[in-house]
Design a protein around this motif. Structure first.
Motif, PDB file in Angstrom:
ATOM      1  N   UNK A 161     -44.625  35.675  55.054  1.00  0.00           N
ATOM      2  CA  UNK A 161     -45.753  36.550  54.774  1.00  0.00           C
ATOM      3  C   UNK A 161     -47.075  35.810  54.813  1.00  0.00           C
ATOM      4  N   UNK A 162     -48.202  36.545  54.659  1.00  0.00           N
ATOM      5  CA  UNK A 162     -49.523  35.904  54.694  1.00  0.00           C
ATOM      6  C   UNK A 162     -49.677  34.894  53.564  1.00  0.00           C
ATOM      7  N   UNK A 163     -49.845  33.623  53.929  1.00  0.00           N
ATOM      8  CA  UNK A 163     -49.984  32.576  52.931  1.00  0.00           C
ATOM      9  C   UNK A 163     -48.755  32.361  52.072  1.00  0.00           C
ATOM     10  N   UNK A 164     -47.597  32.847  52.546  1.00  0.00           N
ATOM     11  CA  UNK A 164     -46.362  32.678  51.778  1.00  0.00           C
ATOM     12  C   UNK A 164     -46.194  33.672  50.643  1.00  0.00           C
ATOM     13  N   UNK A 165     -46.915  34.819  50.694  1.00  0.00           N
ATOM     14  CA  UNK A 165     -46.933  35.743  49.569  1.00  0.00           C
ATOM     15  C   UNK A 165     -45.612  36.480  49.338  1.00  0.00           C
ATOM     16  N   UNK A 166     -44.752  36.578  50.360  1.00  0.00           N
ATOM     17  CA  UNK A 166     -43.460  37.242  50.123  1.00  0.00           C
ATOM     18  C   UNK A 166     -42.323  36.213  50.013  1.00  0.00           C
ATOM     19  N   UNK A 167     -42.692  34.972  49.700  1.00  0.00           N
ATOM     20  CA  UNK A 167     -41.682  33.941  49.477  1.00  0.00           C
ATOM     21  C   UNK A 167     -40.718  34.301  48.344  1.00  0.00           C
ATOM     22  N   UNK A 168     -41.182  34.895  47.213  1.00  0.00           N
ATOM     23  CA  UNK A 168     -40.224  35.294  46.169  1.00  0.00           C
ATOM     24  C   UNK A 168     -39.147  36.251  46.678  1.00  0.00           C
ATOM     25  N   UNK A 169     -39.523  37.177  47.584  1.00  0.00           N
ATOM     26  CA  UNK A 169     -38.529  38.092  48.145  1.00  0.00           C
ATOM     27  C   UNK A 169     -37.532  37.340  49.028  1.00  0.00           C
ATOM     28  N   UNK A 170     -38.030  36.373  49.798  1.00  0.00           N
ATOM     29  CA  UNK A 170     -37.134  35.560  50.624  1.00  0.00           C
ATOM     30  C   UNK A 170     -36.170  34.758  49.758  1.00  0.00           C
ATOM     31  N   UNK A 171     -36.678  34.212  48.643  1.00  0.00           N
ATOM     32  CA  UNK A 171     -35.814  33.460  47.724  1.00  0.00           C
ATOM     33  C   UNK A 171     -34.747  34.359  47.112  1.00  0.00           C
ATOM     34  N   UNK A 172     -35.131  35.593  46.766  1.00  0.00           N
ATOM     35  CA  UNK A 172     -34.170  36.539  46.190  1.00  0.00           C
ATOM     36  C   UNK A 172     -33.055  36.864  47.180  1.00  0.00           C
ATOM     37  N   UNK A 173     -33.440  37.118  48.439  1.00  0.00           N
ATOM     38  CA  UNK A 173     -32.435  37.423  49.464  1.00  0.00           C
ATOM     39  C   UNK A 173     -31.502  36.234  49.659  1.00  0.00           C
ATOM     40  N   UNK A 174     -32.065  35.024  49.668  1.00  0.00           N
ATOM     41  CA  UNK A 174     -31.247  33.826  49.833  1.00  0.00           C
ATOM     42  C   UNK A 174     -30.241  33.691  48.693  1.00  0.00           C
ATOM     43  N   UNK A 175     -30.687  33.909  47.451  1.00  0.00           N
ATOM     44  CA  UNK A 175     -29.788  33.762  46.301  1.00  0.00           C
ATOM     45  C   UNK A 175     -28.711  34.838  46.288  1.00  0.00           C
TER      46      UNK A 175
END
Length: 330
Positions: free
Chosen positions: A50-64
Motif C-alpha cells: 500500500x501507499x507508504x506501507x499503510x496496509x502492512x498490518x493487513x498483509x501481516x494478518x493474512x500471513x499469520x
C-alpha cells in the motif's frame, strides 16, 4: 421502555466502536513502531504494502492466518491452545472501565464516554493486570520446552515484582482523588494533573508499566539472544500473533491508564476532550517506542534488584509522605 432501548443501543454502539478503535490502534502501532525504529536506525521501514506501507498490518494478518498452526507433540494441548487468547482477552476487558472523554448529551440521554463506569475501576484494572500473567505462564509451561518455561518463569517473577510497585504508586492517587473511580480521578485533575502534584508516583508508575508491558529495557521474558523467543518460542501462526495483539492492546491500555491517573485524562484547553485523550495516549505510545530504540536490555538480576530494592522502598516512602502531607493539610 423506549428510553431504556435507546440507552442499550447507545451502549452497544459505544462498545463496538471502542473495541474497533483499540484493535485498529494495536494493529497500526506495530506499523508505527517499525517505521519509527527504522528512521531512528537510518533505514527504511515497511513501504511495499500500500501507499507508504499503510496496509502492512493487513498483509501481516493474512500471513499469520495462512501459516501452519503447529502444536508440539509433547505439549499440553488444551492449555497450549488457550494461553494466547487469555493474553488478548484480559487486555481487551481492561478497556471497559477507562473513561476517554466527558459525558455527552445524545437524544436527551447523558452518555458517559466509558463502557462501564465502575466505582472500583482502579481495582478492576489492577485485578485484570494480574490475570494477564496467566496467559504468559500457561503458554510457557504448556509448550513443554525449556526455553519457553524459563521465559514464563521470568515473566511471572517480573510481573509480580513490578505489580507491587505499580499498586503502591497509585495509592497516593486514590488519596488525592478520594475515590477508586477512574472518572472521579480524572475529574479531580481538572485544574492540575497528578503528575505535577506527585512526580515520584508518576515516575514509579511509568517505570512499572514498562515492566508490565514486557518491553525494552524490561523484555526479559522474550530475550531472543538468551531464550530464542521466550514464552512464545513454540507458537506459530495466528496463536503467535495473538500474543502480540495482546501486547500492543496492553500498550494502549497502559498508556490510557497513565493518562487517566496522572495526566488529567481528557482535560485540556481548546480541543475536545476525546481529542486530548487520544493525543496524550499516542504521545505515551511514541515514548514507549522511543525508549525501545534507545536503551539496551537489563540483566535479569539488575531488573529484580531495581524492582525490589529501589522501586518498592520508594513507593512505600511516597505513600507515607503523601499521607502525612494530606493529613497535615486536612
Amino acid at each position: 421502555m423506549v428510553d431504556q432501548f435507546v440507552m442499550l443501543a447507545l451502549i452497544l454502539i459505544k462498545l463496538v466502536l471502542v473495541f474497533a478503535v483499540v484493535l485498529s490502534m494495536a494493529a497500526y502501532l506495530v506499523l508505527a513502531e517499525r517505521k519509527i525504529l527504522a528512521r531512528m536506525q537510518l533505514r527504511y521501514g515497511p513501504n511495499r504494502a500500500g501507499p507508504g506501507g499503510m496496509i502492512q498490518p493487513m498483509a501481516d494478518l493474512i500471513k499469520l492466518l495462512t501459516k501452519e498452526d503447529f502444536i508440539p507433540a509433547t505439549a499440553d494441548r488444551g492449555l497450549f491452545l488457550i494461553a494466547p487468547g487469555l493474553s488478548a482477552l484480559t487486555a481487551l476487558l481492561t478497556f471497559a472501565v477507562i473513561p476517554f472523554g466527558p459525558t455527552l448529551e445524545i437524544f436527551d440521554q447523558k452518555l458517559p464516554l466509558v463502557i462501564c463506569d465502575l466505582n472500583i475501576g482502579l481495582l478492576y484494572f489492577l485485578a485484570l493486570s494480574s490475570l494477564a500473567g496467566y496467559g504468559l505462564a500457561l503458554g510457557g509451561w504448556a509448550s513443554n520446552s525449556k526455553y519457553s518455561l524459563l521465559g514464563s518463569i521470568r515473566g511471572l517473577s517480573q510481573l509480580i515484582s513490578y505489580e507491587l510497585a505499580m499498586g503502591l504508586s497509585v495509592v497516593p492517587v486514590v488519596m488525592m482523588a478520594k475515590s477508586f473511580s477512574l472518572t472521579a480521578i480524572v475529574m479531580a485533575q481538572e485544574t492540575i494533573p497528578f503528575a505535577l502534584l506527585n512526580p515520584p508516583a508518576f515516575l514509579i508508575f511509568l517505570i512499572s508499566i514498562f515492566a508490565e508491558s514486557k518491553r525494552i529495557p524490561f523484555d526479559l521474558p522474550e530475550a531472543e539472544n538468551e531464550l530464542v523467543g521466550g514464552f512464545h518460542t513454540e507458537y506459530s501462526g495466528m496463536r503467535f500473533g495473538l500474543f502480540f495483539v495482546g501486547e500492543y492492546i496492553n500498550l494502549v491500555i497502559l498508556s490510557s491508564m497513565l493518562t487517566v491517573l496522572f495526566l488529567g485524562g481528557w482535560h485540556g484547553p481548546w480541543l475536545p476532550g476525546i481529542v486530548w485523550f487520544m493525543v496524550k495516549v499516542l504521545a505515551i505510545c511514541f515514548f514507549f517506542i522511543w525508549v525501545r530504540g534507545s536503551l539496551p536490555r537489563l540483566r535479569y538480576d539488575q531488573l529484580m534488584n531495581f524492582g525490589w530494592k529501589v522501586l518498592m522502598p520508594l513507593a512505600l516512602l511516597n505513600v507515607l509522605v503523601t499521607g502525612a502531607i494530606l493529613l497535615g493539610m486536612g
